[in-house]
Design a protein around this motif. Structure first.
Motif, PDB file in Angstrom:
ATOM      1  N   ASP A 151      16.131  88.143  21.774  1.00 26.95           N
ATOM      2  CA  ASP A 151      16.145  87.027  22.713  1.00 26.95           C
ATOM      3  C   ASP A 151      16.040  87.484  24.160  1.00 26.95           C
ATOM      4  O   ASP A 151      15.669  86.690  25.035  1.00 26.95           O
ATOM      5  CB  ASP A 151      17.419  86.197  22.534  1.00 26.95           C
ATOM      6  N   ALA A 152      16.386  88.740  24.434  1.00 26.62           N
ATOM      7  CA  ALA A 152      16.345  89.255  25.805  1.00 26.62           C
ATOM      8  C   ALA A 152      15.000  89.886  26.158  1.00 26.62           C
ATOM      9  O   ALA A 152      14.833  90.402  27.256  1.00 26.62           O
ATOM     10  CB  ALA A 152      17.458  90.291  26.001  1.00 26.62           C
ATOM     11  N   LYS A 153      14.043  89.856  25.258  1.00 23.47           N
ATOM     12  CA  LYS A 153      12.749  90.464  25.524  1.00 23.47           C
ATOM     13  C   LYS A 153      12.013  89.689  26.613  1.00 23.47           C
ATOM     14  O   LYS A 153      11.925  88.457  26.571  1.00 23.47           O
ATOM     15  CB  LYS A 153      11.903  90.490  24.248  1.00 23.47           C
ATOM     16  N   ARG A 154      11.467  90.426  27.597  1.00 28.70           N
ATOM     17  CA  ARG A 154      10.785  89.792  28.724  1.00 28.70           C
ATOM     18  C   ARG A 154       9.411  90.403  28.903  1.00 28.70           C
ATOM     19  O   ARG A 154       9.231  91.625  28.793  1.00 28.70           O
ATOM     20  CB  ARG A 154      11.587  89.942  30.016  1.00 28.70           C
ATOM     21  N   ALA A 155       8.440  89.560  29.188  1.00 27.32           N
ATOM     22  CA  ALA A 155       7.069  90.018  29.452  1.00 27.32           C
ATOM     23  C   ALA A 155       6.917  90.326  30.938  1.00 27.32           C
ATOM     24  O   ALA A 155       7.495  89.648  31.798  1.00 27.32           O
ATOM     25  CB  ALA A 155       6.070  88.952  29.020  1.00 27.32           C
TER      26      ALA A 155
END
Length: 341
Positions: A151-155
């Motif tokens: 859920d903390a993955k950021r592009a």
């Protein structure tokens, strides 16, 4: 008969008979015959081309510019709309070296880059990139990467220009929204990173903290389940009132907006409030006195457990910084509007 007529006319005119029919005597020897008097010559003025004054040239250029604007009004309208939609970097919008913009549909966001430096465009956690398009792909390098997991993955979009003095635009389409960036390259000034605040996402987080027993209202069909926005927010859009004015000083923590849902008042601050001193909130009573009020901080929002007509955020000692928040129309008027709706 002819000679008799000549003699009669001569006698009537008083001319001696000898002069009437005698040619003038020849000039004396050694003298020249008199020349008839020359008539006065007629002078004709030639037209002279006068130079055009500079003022007249300027008037002519202005008139042409006005006619050109009248001929092409759509271009002027587009430029005016772009200027109005542009969001420039602001001092209070920085968290360390990251410029944090409040996200809004249709807004243009400034990104400043420089040769030899990479600028990071950070998207919301969990947001997935669909496509990225740049106006100038020859003199600008555009790449992407990601950080975090789950859920903390950021592009991230990475921007780098090849030279100074360049400008182009960038469009980032994701599974949640579309970003429009206006990019400018300078000789040595580059933004380290830019990111966004998402007010609706913050409201979702606040609404999920609503105590049990204060559930979201059901839909109009009466089927007993909550509407999508009510289930997520607990704050239906039709019940939000944004009729608040923010006045006074302009500190770095000056609120972006204030609104209420009929029960509670929400005050939104810039993201920099997380790294600075938060001002206390006072409600102004009917007699003008300042009163303390119960509120709590959630993210970069103050959540006040009541409605008020006027309040003040105060910070400082002898020279206080004061920002006033006023509700337009008053609490009673707004309540009547809600009952009518």
């Amino acid at each position: 008969m002819k000679s008799c007529l000549i003699i009669a006319l001569a006698l009537l005119a008083g001319i001696p008979l000898a002069q009437a029919d005698t040619p003038p005597p020849p000039p004396a020897p050694g003298t020249s015959a008199p020349t008839p008097a020359a008539s006065n010559p007629k002078i004709v003025a030639q037209p002279v081309v006068q130079p055009v004054p500079q003022k007249a040239k300027a008037v002519a250029r202005t008139s042409w510019a006005k006619r050109k604007r009248q001929i092409w009004p759509p271009e002027a309208n587009v430029k005016a709309a772009n200027r109005s939609a542009m969001r420039e970097p602001q001092p209070f919008g920085f968290i360390n070296a990251v410029q944090v913009y409040p996200w809004a549909e249709g807004a243009l966001y400034r990104l400043m880059a420089a040769p030899g430096a990479v600028t990071d465009v950070t998207l919301q956690a969990g947001e997935t990139i669909v496509s990225v398009a740049a106006g100038d792909t020859v003199r600008w390098t555009v790449g992407d990467t990601s950080s975090g997991a789950g859920d903390a993955k950021r592009a991230h979009i990475l921007i780098k220009p090849f030279a100074a003095g360049l400008s182009t635009n960038l469009i980032i389409a994701t599974d949640r929204r579309t970003y429009h960036l206006e990019m400018l390259s300078t000789q040595g000034t580059a933004m380290a990173a830019i990111s966004w605040l998402y007010p609706q996402g913050e409201l979702i987080a606040i609404a999920r903290k609503v105590p049990e027993g204060q559930g979201a209202p059901t839909d109009r069909a009466g089927e007993g389940h909550a509407r999508p926005e009510a289930a997520a927010l607990g704050l239906p859009v039709e019940r939000l009132n944004f009729a608040y004015a923010i006045e006074g000083d302009a500190p770095s923590w000056r609120p972006l907006r204030a609104f209420d849902d009929g029960r509670q008042t929400y005050i939104e601050f810039p993201a920099s409030i997380a790294v600075g001193e938060a001002p206390p909130l006072f409600v102004i009573g009917s007699a003008g006195e300042a009163q303390l009020v119960n509120y709590r901080m959630s993210g970069h929002f103050y959540v006040v457990d009541r409605l008020f007509e006027a309040g003040e955020l105060r910070l400082g000692g002898k020279k206080q910084v004061i920002v006033r928040i006023s509700r337009k129309g008053g609490v009673a008027a707004s309540g009547a509007e809600r009952k009518a709706s």
